[in-house]
Structures are given as C-alpha cells and as structure tokens.
Motif scaffolding. Structure first.
Motif, short mmCIF file in Angstrom:
data_model
loop_
_atom_site.label_atom_id
_atom_site.label_comp_id
_atom_site.label_asym_id
_atom_site.label_seq_id
_atom_site.Cartn_x
_atom_site.Cartn_y
_atom_site.Cartn_z
N ALA A 166 -6.65 -61.73 -63.44
CA ALA A 166 -7.10 -60.32 -63.46
C ALA A 166 -8.61 -60.21 -63.29
O ALA A 166 -9.11 -59.28 -62.64
N VAL A 167 -9.35 -61.20 -63.80
CA VAL A 167 -10.81 -61.19 -63.64
C VAL A 167 -11.17 -61.34 -62.15
O VAL A 167 -12.01 -60.61 -61.61
N PHE A 168 -10.47 -62.23 -61.46
CA PHE A 168 -10.71 -62.41 -60.01
C PHE A 168 -10.32 -61.14 -59.25
O PHE A 168 -11.05 -60.66 -58.39
N GLN A 169 -9.17 -60.56 -59.63
CA GLN A 169 -8.69 -59.36 -58.92
C GLN A 169 -9.69 -58.21 -59.10
O GLN A 169 -10.05 -57.53 -58.14
N LYS A 170 -10.19 -58.05 -60.32
CA LYS A 170 -11.13 -56.95 -60.61
C LYS A 170 -12.42 -57.16 -59.81
O LYS A 170 -12.91 -56.24 -59.14
N LYS A 171 -12.88 -58.39 -59.77
CA LYS A 171 -14.13 -58.70 -59.06
C LYS A 171 -13.98 -58.46 -57.56
O LYS A 171 -14.93 -58.14 -56.87
N LEU A 172 -12.74 -58.59 -57.06
CA LEU A 172 -12.51 -58.47 -55.61
C LEU A 172 -12.08 -57.07 -55.17
O LEU A 172 -11.94 -56.81 -53.97
N ALA A 173 -11.95 -56.15 -56.10
CA ALA A 173 -11.53 -54.77 -55.74
C ALA A 173 -12.41 -54.16 -54.64
O ALA A 173 -11.89 -53.56 -53.69
N PRO A 174 -13.74 -54.36 -54.67
CA PRO A 174 -14.59 -53.76 -53.63
C PRO A 174 -14.23 -54.21 -52.21
O PRO A 174 -14.49 -53.48 -51.26
N VAL A 175 -13.61 -55.37 -52.07
CA VAL A 175 -13.25 -55.87 -50.73
C VAL A 175 -12.33 -54.87 -50.03
O VAL A 175 -12.45 -54.62 -48.84
N TYR A 176 -11.46 -54.23 -50.81
CA TYR A 176 -10.54 -53.22 -50.23
C TYR A 176 -11.33 -52.03 -49.68
O TYR A 176 -11.07 -51.55 -48.58
N ASP A 177 -12.34 -51.61 -50.42
CA ASP A 177 -13.14 -50.46 -49.96
C ASP A 177 -13.88 -50.83 -48.68
O ASP A 177 -13.95 -50.04 -47.74
N HIS A 178 -14.38 -52.08 -48.62
CA HIS A 178 -15.16 -52.50 -47.45
C HIS A 178 -14.33 -52.44 -46.18
O HIS A 178 -14.82 -52.12 -45.11
N TRP A 179 -12.97 -52.72 -46.25
CA TRP A 179 -12.20 -52.98 -45.03
C TRP A 179 -11.08 -51.97 -44.79
O TRP A 179 -10.40 -52.03 -43.76
N ARG A 180 -10.87 -51.04 -45.72
CA ARG A 180 -9.72 -50.13 -45.61
C ARG A 180 -9.69 -49.39 -44.27
O ARG A 180 -8.70 -49.40 -43.56
N ASP A 181 -10.78 -48.79 -43.89
CA ASP A 181 -10.80 -47.99 -42.66
C ASP A 181 -10.57 -48.86 -41.43
O ASP A 181 -9.79 -48.53 -40.54
N GLN A 182 -11.21 -50.04 -41.39
CA GLN A 182 -11.07 -50.91 -40.21
C GLN A 182 -9.62 -51.38 -40.04
O GLN A 182 -9.11 -51.43 -38.93
N ILE A 183 -8.97 -51.68 -41.16
CA ILE A 183 -7.58 -52.20 -41.09
C ILE A 183 -6.61 -51.05 -40.89
O ILE A 183 -5.63 -51.15 -40.15
N GLY A 184 -6.89 -49.94 -41.62
CA GLY A 184 -5.96 -48.80 -41.57
C GLY A 184 -5.32 -48.63 -42.94
O GLY A 184 -4.51 -49.46 -43.35
#
Ligand code: KDG
Length: 341
Positions: free
Chosen positions: A311-329
């Motif tokens: 969960a610590v890794f998942q929480k730390k990586l949450a911003p990655v989704y914001d960075h790429w959401r639009d590009q991926i769809g």
C-alpha cells in the motif's frame, strides 16, 4: 556446497523445472488447404529458450506445421538473435521478418494506448488479465496494433514484474534512494521509478545482463521466469516481490507477408496464436511460483512485502495515473479498473 554437487543440484533443479512444464495440449482443428505453395515464418523472440514465451512459440510452431501439412514452416529465433523488440518490429514493417512477440512497453510511442499496461498495480489478478486478453478490450487493442505495417493476432504473458538489485534488501520506497534501476524503453516505467525515488535508466533487454554484471546499473525488474531464464539471479542477490506492473507480449505479423498468405493460412495463424496464448499463460503461471522457490533455494534473498508495505508503494505511485491518464485515455483505464471491482 562443493562445485560438483552444486552443478548436479542445478541440473536437478532445471530438470525439475522442465519436468513441471505443463505438457503441450493436443492440436485441435483439421488440416488447412493452402494454394500449393510453401511458406516459411521466422519468429523473433527476445527471451531465452528457458522461458514460457519460447515454450508457447514451440506450440504455435507445432500447430501451424501440422495443420498446414508442412506447407507452412515455422523457425524460432530466441534471445534477440534477430534484434531486440524494437528492431524486430521495424523488420516486420520493412518486410524483412515475418513475426515477433514483443512486450507492449517498448511500443508505446507507436501505440500510446499500450501504455495502459504500464500503469502500476492496474491488473491485481490474472483473472483481470484474462478478461482483457480474451475480451473486447483485448480485441480493441489488437485492432489498434493492426496498422503501421503490422497485423496483431494475439496476446501472451510476460508477467508480473519483480524488482532485483545487487546492493541491499528493499521493502519500502526509501530503500530505493540512489539505486540505479534499468527499465524498459518506456516513459511510464521511468516515471514509476523516479516517483519512487530511484535513479532509472532505459535500456534494451538484450544489453541488460552485461549491464548488471558490470554494475552499470544496480537493479532491474522482470517476472521470476525471466529472472531465472536470463540468469539475473547470478548477479542480483536481492529481490523484492513487488508485482508492480503486469506486462503482456503481443503477437505481431508483418503486413507485407500477411497479404501474401492465402486466407486459409491467415486464419490458421490466428487460431494458432489463440491456442498459443492460452497454453503460454498456463506455462507462465505454473512455473512462476515454482521458480520463485527455486531462486530462493539458489540463495536469492527475496523480500515478500506485506499488504501494508504494498500500500505504501501504491500510494507513492498514485501521481503516475494523473501524469498519463489523458495520453492513454481515461475510459480505457476505467474500463480495466471496472474489471477488478
Ligand atoms: O523480447 C523480450 C522482451 O520483450 C522482454 O523481455 C521485455 O520484459 C522485458 C524487459 O524487461 O525488457
């Protein structure tokens, strides 16, 4: 353990691994009529003969040669002999090679939608993976990849990726401080390890073992099968079971070659790719847990994270989704998330 005994033990172990390889299923489907001409399909494979990918390709070869009554011959080239993933794909586009099974990660510049597979922890179970591979989302992405001189005819499993390194055990992002981690040539993987606090560097799989051996990089991440079949454990004493990303292989054929095949043989390749996909996943999943144990028995120090540590890794990586959401769809991401609800 004396060298002789160790060698024997290792042979015994790899013999055991081979023996636990699920047997190839019977070939289903009748003979396929061609146009009287003979064809040869050279298949470029990036991993070694010891992996699930090669075993799946051997089954594909058996099906195609048997059901074409030998009129379509398949030649397998492992360990990136014919070039790494990107080189093999460009050979397909120029018509100098017939087929390859790359990971999707190096292809995201060509097909941005593929980056959905590089998002951390998006595929919590193989059941979600199978729903994508065998469902509309998988078909949709094969259509996306059936362009730019390529024909995409199926999926197979590279697998859940695990971190290894040569420095020290890792059980939290803080332990990654300053570690030089090799990633695939993929912007999201670079983002993942940078966000976790490591120092990532992109590199072709074909150069990885030497880079680890010479200490050019401290660590890397791949499925247990690839860690063993590529002997990374010989130069990486520490591993952490992160399961941070699930990577697929995609089955690609050269469009120029495809258009020269009679329709019956085109359909045969699609059928054989589906049969390979199911069997290769079975091999990958059967061997995965067994090989993790063999790596431990071989002396690799494997850290198994608690749900809290994950969960610590998942929480730390949450911003990655914001960075790429639009590009991926966003819709594609939400559709896959839906599958694990
Ligand atoms: O062709 C082999 C590569 O697709 C595969 O091994 C990629 O997981 C991979 C990596 O780490 O490069």
């Amino acid at each position: 353990m004396k060298a002789g005994a160790l060698a024997l033990a290792l042979v015994g172990l790899s013999a055991q691994a081979a023996s636990d390889m699920p047997p190839m299923p019977e070939i289903t489907g009748g003979k396929v009529a061609g146009n009287g001409q003979d064809y040869t399909i050279r298949v470029s494979i990036g991993t070694t003969k010891g992996g699930a990918q090669y075993r799946g390709a051997e089954y594909f070869e058996k099906i195609v040669e048997s059901r074409s009554d030998g009129h379509v011959q398949v030649q397998l080239f492992d360990s990136a002999q014919l070039g790494d993933d990107l080189q093999a794909v460009s050979s397909l586009q120029s018509g100098t090679l017939e087929m390859t099974l790359p990971s999707t990660s190096p292809l995201v510049k060509m097909f941005p939608e593929f980056a959905v597979f590089d998002l951390p922890f998006l595929f919590p179970t193989t059941d979600v993976v199978d729903q994508v591979f065998d469902g509309d989302i998988g078909d949709q992405l094969l259509k996306v990849a059936s362009s730019k001189g390529l024909v995409a005819i199926g999926w197979s499993e590279n697998g859940y990726r695990q971190l290894t390194n040569s420095k020290h055990p890792v059980s939290s992002p803080a332990d990654l401080e300053g570690l030089k981690i090799r990633t695939m040539q993929n912007p999201i993987h670079l983002d993942i390890w940078r966000t976790l606090g490591a120092n990532p560097t992109p590199m072709s799989f074909a150069e990885l073992f030497t880079a680890l051996e010479q200490g050019v990089v401290d660590g890397q991440e791949n499925p247990w099968i690839t860690i063993q079949s590529s002997k990374f454990n010989e130069v990486q004493p520490y591993a952490t079971e992160t399961n941070h990303v699930y990577t697929p292989f995609i089955t690609l054929v050269s469009k120029r070659y495809w258009d020269r095949l009679p329709e019956g043989y085109q359909q045969l390749l699609v059928d054989a790719a589906q049969d390979m996909s199911r069997y290769e996943r079975q091999v990958s999943r059967t061997l995965n847990d067994q090989i993790k144990q063999e790596l431990k028995d071989d002396g690799m120090q494997i850290t198994e994270l608690t749900p809290g540590q994950v969960a610590v890794f998942q929480k730390k990586l949450a911003p990655v989704y914001d960075h790429w959401r639009d590009q991926i769809g966003g819709q594609l991401i939400d559709d896959i998330r839906e599958l694990s609800q």
